[in-house]
Design an enzyme around this catalytic site. Structure first.
Site, PDB file in Angstrom:
ATOM      1  N   ASP A 278       0.980  -0.828  -0.090  1.00 30.52           N
ATOM      2  CA  ASP A 278       0.224  -0.335  -0.756  1.00 30.52           C
ATOM      3  C   ASP A 278       1.184   1.627  -0.049  1.00 30.52           C
ATOM      4  O   ASP A 278       0.103   2.477  -0.383  1.00 30.52           O
ATOM      5  CB  ASP A 278      -1.674  -0.583   1.286  1.00 30.52           C
ATOM      6  CG  ASP A 278      -0.096   0.084   2.481  1.00 30.52           C
ATOM      7  OD1 ASP A 278       0.985  -0.009   2.938  1.00 30.52           O
ATOM      8  OD2 ASP A 278      -1.006  -0.238   3.438  1.00 30.52           O
ATOM      9  N   SER A 279       2.518   1.079   0.779  1.00 32.08           N
ATOM     10  CA  SER A 279       2.654   2.728  -0.099  1.00 32.08           C
ATOM     11  C   SER A 279       2.959   2.382  -1.554  1.00 32.08           C
ATOM     12  O   SER A 279       3.498   3.735  -1.691  1.00 32.08           O
ATOM     13  CB  SER A 279       3.981   1.407   0.169  1.00 32.08           C
ATOM     14  OG  SER A 279       4.948   0.479  -1.256  1.00 32.08           O
TER      15      SER A 279
ATOM     16  N   ASP B  52      -1.016  -6.353  -0.299  1.00 39.99           N
ATOM     17  CA  ASP B  52      -1.388  -5.677   0.971  1.00 39.99           C
ATOM     18  C   ASP B  52      -3.271  -5.927   1.016  1.00 39.99           C
ATOM     19  O   ASP B  52      -3.387  -5.112   0.302  1.00 39.99           O
ATOM     20  CB  ASP B  52      -0.415  -4.609   0.994  1.00 39.99           C
ATOM     21  CG  ASP B  52       0.478  -4.028   1.276  1.00 39.99           C
ATOM     22  OD1 ASP B  52       0.389  -5.432   2.628  1.00 39.99           O
ATOM     23  OD2 ASP B  52       0.995  -3.367   2.210  1.00 39.99           O
TER      24      ASP B  52
ATOM     25  N   LYS C  76      -1.160  -9.201   2.394  1.00 44.10           N
ATOM     26  CA  LYS C  76      -0.733  -9.022   4.001  1.00 44.10           C
ATOM     27  C   LYS C  76      -1.158  -8.637   4.451  1.00 44.10           C
ATOM     28  O   LYS C  76      -1.502  -7.078   3.847  1.00 44.10           O
ATOM     29  CB  LYS C  76       1.325  -8.424   3.329  1.00 44.10           C
ATOM     30  CG  LYS C  76       2.011  -7.609   4.457  1.00 44.10           C
ATOM     31  CD  LYS C  76       2.736  -7.533   3.919  1.00 44.10           C
ATOM     32  CE  LYS C  76       3.224  -6.209   3.456  1.00 44.10           C
ATOM     33  NZ  LYS C  76       2.844  -4.660   4.619  1.00 44.10           N
TER      34      LYS C  76
ATOM     35  N   GLU D 295      -0.767  -5.507   8.324  1.00 45.04           N
ATOM     36  CA  GLU D 295      -0.570  -5.466   9.538  1.00 45.04           C
ATOM     37  C   GLU D 295      -1.126  -5.487  10.754  1.00 45.04           C
ATOM     38  O   GLU D 295      -2.177  -5.777  11.175  1.00 45.04           O
ATOM     39  CB  GLU D 295      -0.404  -3.477   9.451  1.00 45.04           C
ATOM     40  CG  GLU D 295       0.168  -3.372   8.469  1.00 45.04           C
ATOM     41  CD  GLU D 295       0.317  -1.744   7.650  1.00 45.04           C
ATOM     42  OE1 GLU D 295       0.189  -0.440   8.523  1.00 45.04           O
ATOM     43  OE2 GLU D 295       0.998  -1.707   6.836  1.00 45.04           O
TER      44      GLU D 295
ATOM     45  N   GLU E 147       9.095  -4.021  10.100  1.00 46.62           N
ATOM     46  CA  GLU E 147      10.025  -2.803   9.921  1.00 46.62           C
ATOM     47  C   GLU E 147      10.003  -2.141  11.116  1.00 46.62           C
ATOM     48  O   GLU E 147       9.315  -1.841  12.431  1.00 46.62           O
ATOM     49  CB  GLU E 147       9.133  -2.279   9.324  1.00 46.62           C
ATOM     50  CG  GLU E 147       8.803  -0.306   8.896  1.00 46.62           C
ATOM     51  CD  GLU E 147       8.011  -0.038   7.382  1.00 46.62           C
ATOM     52  OE1 GLU E 147       6.929  -1.288   7.610  1.00 46.62           O
ATOM     53  OE2 GLU E 147       8.182   1.021   7.804  1.00 46.62           O
TER      54      GLU E 147
HETATM   55  O1  KIV Z   1       3.656  -1.461   1.797  1.00 51.14           O
HETATM   56  C1  KIV Z   1       4.837  -1.701   1.369  1.00 51.14           C
HETATM   57  O2  KIV Z   1       5.782  -0.729   1.001  1.00 51.14           O
HETATM   58  C2  KIV Z   1       5.063  -1.771   2.296  1.00 51.14           C
HETATM   59  C3  KIV Z   1       6.788  -2.392   2.968  1.00 51.14           C
HETATM   60  C4  KIV Z   1       7.524  -1.394   3.574  1.00 51.14           C
HETATM   61  C5  KIV Z   1       6.883  -3.531   3.815  1.00 51.14           C
HETATM   62  O3  KIV Z   1       4.406  -2.196   3.459  1.00 51.14           O
END
Ligand code: KIV
Length: 278
Positions: free
Chosen positions: A47-48, A86, A116, A118, A185
């Site tokens: 989600d970055s 994500d 993924k 969090e 992280e």
């Molecule tokens: O969204 C992302 O790119 C991440 C990484 C920083 C692990 O969660």
């Protein structure tokens, strides 16, 4: 022999052998093809992308539709690389059935190999329900950007005795819930080492030192395409931002002075036809 997509089992075997592996973010087809041609084992459609692709200030505004929109071309480009999708903020915190619904979407509509999410102890029941439902889950503990404001901002986690113990409990809870892997992280190196040794599932570090089983970086940070901020853990392996700016300036200059397009970039035609038109 060409590259073969790793399986969850292979990642576990790599941990057991002490063989390190790598994960990189990608958000589009072209980058996915480049990564697929490299030895990198996993792609994270993180989600970055909210910052790197969509220009948001943070990851919180990212929606399920935006994630699926970016996961699909990555999956098309990365035939031999394991793709992690994500779950964005707000897509798994309402109820377990919401989490399963959206996990299914990431896998069915996006085509990702796993999801993924969090969180630690707080999301363990969700992780368990998803894994029981057949959705492979990668955890993400330590600095969790979706809830960074609850953690006091973007800072290293687990530095004092209480928070170090909580982080270890998070890792153990995620493993017990059935996650096959966990991202850590911004965790101090000695704590990340201890957690990596305690877990039988692989750990992937970002700002967590060299003792994790794998390492992940954001593609745009690694190649120097995103310069709005640069966390301490980023190593920039290339400076594509400067290269691209130089190329854009040369394009403008050559158009202005008439050197582009040259004959090698232009199409000719018979002089006879032209004469008829005159
Ligand atoms: O969204 C992302 O790119 C991440 C990484 C920083 C692990 O969660």
């Amino acid at each position: 022999m060409g590259k073969q997509k790793v399986s969850i089992q292979v990642l576990r075997e790599m941990k057991d052998r002490g063989q390190k592996f790598t994960m990189i973010t990608a958000y589009d087809y072209t980058t996915a093809v480049l990564v697929d041609q490299s030895p990198i084992e996993l792609i994270l459609v993180g989600d970055s992308l909210g910052m790197t692709m969509l220009g948001y200030e943070a990851t919180v505004p990212v929606t399920m539709e935006e994630m699926i929109h970016h996961i699909r071309p990555v999956v098309r480009g990365a035939r031999n690389t394991f793709v992690v999708g994500d779950l964005p903020f707000g897509s798994y915190n309402e109820s377990i059935s919401q989490a399963i619904h959206n996990g299914n979407r990431i896998m069915k509509e996006g085509g990702a190999d796993c999801v993924k999410l969090e969180g630690g102890v707080n999301v363990a029941p969700t992780v368990k329900a998803m894994v029981d439902g057949g959705i492979p889950v990668m955890g993400h503990i330590g600095l969790t950007p979706q809830t960074a404001s609850l953690l006091g901002g973007f800072r290293v986690q687990g530095k004092d005795a209480d928070s170090a113990r909580r982080l270890l409990e998070d890792a153990l809870a995620i493993e017990a819930a059935g996650a096959f892997c966990v991202v850590m992280e911004c965790v101090p190196t000695p704590l990340a080492r201890l957690i990596t040794e305690r877990l039988s599932i692989p750990t992937i570090g970002i700002g967590a030192g060299p003792h994790c089983d794998g390492q992940v970086l954001v593609f745009h940070d690694l190649v120097g395409l995103f310069k709005r901020f640069k966390p301490k853990f980023v190593k920039q392996y290339a400076d594509l931002g400067t290269e691209v700016s130089g190329a854009l300036e040369r394009f403008v200059r050559e158009v202005a002075d008439g050197t582009f397009p040259g004959p090698e970039h232009s199409f000719g035609m018979s002089g006879e036809i032209l004469k008829d038109l005159e």
